[in-house]
Design a protein around this motif. Structure first.
Motif, PDB file in Angstrom:
ATOM      1  N   ARG A 330      22.054  54.717  23.854  1.00  0.00           N
ATOM      2  CA  ARG A 330      21.779  55.093  25.237  1.00  0.00           C
ATOM      3  C   ARG A 330      22.509  56.360  25.669  1.00  0.00           C
ATOM      4  O   ARG A 330      22.323  56.821  26.790  1.00  0.00           O
ATOM      5  N   GLY A 331      23.363  56.892  24.810  1.00  0.00           N
ATOM      6  CA  GLY A 331      24.138  58.074  25.166  1.00  0.00           C
ATOM      7  C   GLY A 331      25.209  57.785  26.193  1.00  0.00           C
ATOM      8  O   GLY A 331      25.587  58.655  26.983  1.00  0.00           O
ATOM      9  N   GLU A 332      25.762  56.554  26.157  1.00  0.00           N
ATOM     10  CA  GLU A 332      26.770  56.147  27.130  1.00  0.00           C
ATOM     11  C   GLU A 332      28.161  56.117  26.499  1.00  0.00           C
ATOM     12  O   GLU A 332      28.313  55.973  25.280  1.00  0.00           O
ATOM     13  N   VAL A 333      29.177  56.237  27.345  1.00  0.00           N
ATOM     14  CA  VAL A 333      30.558  56.163  26.877  1.00  0.00           C
ATOM     15  C   VAL A 333      30.900  54.708  26.572  1.00  0.00           C
ATOM     16  O   VAL A 333      30.700  53.835  27.415  1.00  0.00           O
ATOM     17  N   PRO A 334      31.420  54.404  25.385  1.00  0.00           N
ATOM     18  CA  PRO A 334      31.765  53.021  25.063  1.00  0.00           C
ATOM     19  C   PRO A 334      33.065  52.587  25.736  1.00  0.00           C
ATOM     20  O   PRO A 334      33.800  53.405  26.280  1.00  0.00           O
ATOM     21  N   ARG A 335      33.336  51.300  25.666  1.00  0.00           N
ATOM     22  CA  ARG A 335      34.548  50.742  26.272  1.00  0.00           C
ATOM     23  C   ARG A 335      35.804  51.294  25.624  1.00  0.00           C
ATOM     24  O   ARG A 335      36.829  51.461  26.277  1.00  0.00           O
ATOM     25  N   GLU A 336      35.744  51.556  24.318  1.00  0.00           N
ATOM     26  CA  GLU A 336      36.888  52.083  23.572  1.00  0.00           C
ATOM     27  C   GLU A 336      36.499  53.414  22.946  1.00  0.00           C
ATOM     28  O   GLU A 336      35.554  53.482  22.158  1.00  0.00           O
ATOM     29  N   THR A 337      37.214  54.470  23.311  1.00  0.00           N
ATOM     30  CA  THR A 337      36.951  55.811  22.791  1.00  0.00           C
ATOM     31  C   THR A 337      38.196  56.349  22.099  1.00  0.00           C
ATOM     32  O   THR A 337      39.258  55.723  22.114  1.00  0.00           O
ATOM     33  N   PHE A 338      38.081  57.545  21.530  1.00  0.00           N
ATOM     34  CA  PHE A 338      39.237  58.145  20.885  1.00  0.00           C
ATOM     35  C   PHE A 338      40.359  58.414  21.888  1.00  0.00           C
ATOM     36  O   PHE A 338      41.528  58.463  21.514  1.00  0.00           O
ATOM     37  N   GLU A 339      40.021  58.592  23.165  1.00  0.00           N
ATOM     38  CA  GLU A 339      41.062  58.738  24.178  1.00  0.00           C
ATOM     39  C   GLU A 339      41.985  57.517  24.184  1.00  0.00           C
ATOM     40  O   GLU A 339      43.212  57.648  24.299  1.00  0.00           O
ATOM     41  N   ASP A 340      41.388  56.329  24.053  1.00  0.00           N
ATOM     42  CA  ASP A 340      42.200  55.110  24.007  1.00  0.00           C
ATOM     43  C   ASP A 340      43.075  55.093  22.757  1.00  0.00           C
ATOM     44  O   ASP A 340      44.247  54.695  22.817  1.00  0.00           O
ATOM     45  N   GLY A 341      42.513  55.518  21.634  1.00  0.00           N
ATOM     46  CA  GLY A 341      43.301  55.573  20.407  1.00  0.00           C
ATOM     47  C   GLY A 341      44.489  56.504  20.532  1.00  0.00           C
ATOM     48  O   GLY A 341      45.579  56.215  20.013  1.00  0.00           O
ATOM     49  N   VAL A 342      44.308  57.632  21.224  1.00  0.00           N
ATOM     50  CA  VAL A 342      45.409  58.576  21.429  1.00  0.00           C
ATOM     51  C   VAL A 342      46.512  57.922  22.255  1.00  0.00           C
ATOM     52  O   VAL A 342      47.710  58.037  21.938  1.00  0.00           O
ATOM     53  N   VAL A 343      46.146  57.243  23.327  1.00  0.00           N
ATOM     54  CA  VAL A 343      47.143  56.585  24.179  1.00  0.00           C
ATOM     55  C   VAL A 343      47.918  55.542  23.376  1.00  0.00           C
ATOM     56  O   VAL A 343      49.150  55.465  23.453  1.00  0.00           O
ATOM     57  N   VAL A 344      47.215  54.728  22.598  1.00  0.00           N
ATOM     58  CA  VAL A 344      47.877  53.704  21.795  1.00  0.00           C
ATOM     59  C   VAL A 344      48.875  54.336  20.830  1.00  0.00           C
ATOM     60  O   VAL A 344      50.010  53.858  20.680  1.00  0.00           O
ATOM     61  N   ASN A 345      48.480  55.410  20.163  1.00  0.00           N
ATOM     62  CA  ASN A 345      49.406  56.066  19.237  1.00  0.00           C
ATOM     63  C   ASN A 345      50.646  56.608  19.949  1.00  0.00           C
ATOM     64  O   ASN A 345      51.760  56.544  19.409  1.00  0.00           O
ATOM     65  N   HIS A 346      50.479  57.130  21.168  1.00  0.00           N
ATOM     66  CA  HIS A 346      51.641  57.614  21.914  1.00  0.00           C
ATOM     67  C   HIS A 346      52.570  56.470  22.312  1.00  0.00           C
ATOM     68  O   HIS A 346      53.798  56.614  22.280  1.00  0.00           O
ATOM     69  N   VAL A 347      51.998  55.332  22.674  1.00  0.00           N
ATOM     70  CA  VAL A 347      52.823  54.165  22.992  1.00  0.00           C
ATOM     71  C   VAL A 347      53.604  53.725  21.756  1.00  0.00           C
ATOM     72  O   VAL A 347      54.814  53.438  21.823  1.00  0.00           O
ATOM     73  N   LEU A 348      52.942  53.689  20.606  1.00  0.00           N
ATOM     74  CA  LEU A 348      53.613  53.290  19.375  1.00  0.00           C
ATOM     75  C   LEU A 348      54.671  54.305  18.957  1.00  0.00           C
ATOM     76  O   LEU A 348      55.727  53.931  18.434  1.00  0.00           O
ATOM     77  N   ASP A 349      54.421  55.593  19.196  1.00  0.00           N
ATOM     78  CA  ASP A 349      55.452  56.606  18.941  1.00  0.00           C
ATOM     79  C   ASP A 349      56.714  56.286  19.727  1.00  0.00           C
ATOM     80  O   ASP A 349      57.840  56.377  19.203  1.00  0.00           O
ATOM     81  N   ALA A 350      56.549  55.915  20.994  1.00  0.00           N
ATOM     82  CA  ALA A 350      57.701  55.579  21.837  1.00  0.00           C
ATOM     83  C   ALA A 350      58.408  54.328  21.312  1.00  0.00           C
ATOM     84  O   ALA A 350      59.645  54.232  21.347  1.00  0.00           O
ATOM     85  N   CYS A 351      57.623  53.371  20.809  1.00  0.00           N
ATOM     86  CA  CYS A 351      58.224  52.166  20.232  1.00  0.00           C
ATOM     87  C   CYS A 351      59.082  52.507  19.019  1.00  0.00           C
ATOM     88  O   CYS A 351      60.202  51.998  18.853  1.00  0.00           O
TER      89      CYS A 351
END
Length: 372
Positions: A330-351
């Protein structure tokens, strides 16, 4: 590059209206998660696996034969991405190969889904995001936990106000250790149990507390308690995640627990609590003779056993793939995108920074915009 061809419609074949609704999926990677994604795609009525790729052509051929006998088998990523039958590519390779794989897919102008974690660090994840943004291709981050049926039900109940204001969450994912050698090489993989498994629980915390409610600081501990002979990475970790709204999530990751997968969430609100246990199963018993595959990381095939029926569905892989294919079509943005992956990696970096410093560490959350 070698390619083993399987029967597909000729290049001049004109698709019927029904056929045009089917998304052709190419799968890069033939390991455990690649096999799981291929299984999950069997539940997606508007998608078909048309190509599989592995560095070992025999493995790609075997995967195709198991799940999609008409699919082409490749040992070159670029060749798979150039296949005109491929619309959407699923990347299911080790962490260190994600950036190169996504670059290859983006260069071909195909949509891409990448397995978790998106990258080994926040900086590398940002590179991957830049690649798809510059190419203007559709992207989905394959975080399965938020799609599992029990997590989805609990999320609906929390959103409906069933337990009042959500205050805390405790989540744990544990098993006895990875199934493939590359996971144990912490320098190459980017980390140990926290990166491998904590990426799931960090994202489920964001899912429940709201992505507009950022994780601001973390406190984490990790150690190698049982597998020092196999890895320099942590095989046990715990992290506290503090949200801007004042809520707290505790996430635990372990590679030292025997007896199969442990996947549990405990959600506490001002008007109640909810518990999910993805590894709970309606089938269990004591057996003296092996019965074949029981469950991921089972550790034993006799004695007390707890097989999980339909793992791809129980863990959310099928629901995830249906969501991604539907959104892509449908050409729609999914619930999970690479933006979410970037945020998760930054959180894990802080951990990981907190593990080293022994203090609370601020999360350097990137400013990312939603996919257009």
């Amino acid at each position: 590059m070698r390619v083993r061809l399987r029967a597909l419609p000729a290049a001049g074949h004109r698709r019927t209206r029904e056929e045009e609704r089917v998304i052709g999926v190419g799968l890069i990677g033939s390991g455990f998660i690649g096999d799981t994604y291929a299984d999950a795609l069997q539940d997606v009525r508007n998608a078909t696996l048309v190509a599989a790729c592995s560095r070992d052509l025999a493995r790609a051929t075997a995967l195709a034969a198991k799940w999609a006998p008409e699919a082409r088998a490749y040992d070159d990523m670029a060749a798979l991405c150039a296949d005109p039958a491929v619309d959407l590519v699923v990347v299911a390779v080790p962490n260190e190969a994600h950036l190169d794989a996504v670059r290859t897919v983006a260069a071909a102008g195909k949509g891409v889904v990448c397995t978790k974690p998106l990258a080994r660090t926040g900086a590398e994840a940002a590179q991957i995001l830049d690649v798809v943004r510059e190419a203007g291709v559709w992207h989905g981050y394959a975080e399965s936990s938020v799609f599992s049926p029990n997590i989805a039900k609990a999320h609906d109940m929390v959103a409906a106000g069933a337990i009042g204001d959500l205050l805390t969450m405790r989540a744990r994912e544990a098993h006895s250790g990875p199934h493939a050698p590359h996971f144990w090489d912490a320098q190459t993989a980017g980390g140990g149990a926290l990166l491998d498994m904590g990426c799931h629980t960090v994202e489920s915390a964001r899912h429940f507390f709201g992505k507009d409610n950022p994780i601001t600081e973390v406190f984490a501990w990790g150690a190698t308690l049982a597998h020092a002979d196999r890895t320099t990475g942590e095989d046990t970790a715990i992290a506290l995640l503090k949200f801007a709204g004042g809520q707290l999530a505790t996430v635990e990751s372990s590679w030292i627990e025997k007896g199969g997968m442990q996947l549990r969430h405990e959600l506490v609100g001002s008007a109640g609590r909810l518990v999910t246990d993805t590894s709970a199963t309606p089938v269990w018993g004591f057996i003296e003779r092996p019965a074949g595959y029981l469950v991921e990381k089972a550790d034993a095939d006799t004695g007390w056993v707890y097989p999980v029926p339909e793992e791809a569905r129980a863990y959310g892989f099928s629901q995830q793939m249906r969501h991604f294919v539907d959104c892509f079509a449908r050409g729609e943005v999914p619930r999970e995108t690479f933006e979410d992956g970037v945020v998760v990696n930054h959180v894990l970096d802080a951990c990981y920074a907190s593990m080293r410093s022994g203090t609370w560490e601020k999360v350097q959350e990137p400013k990312v915009q939603a996919q257009a």
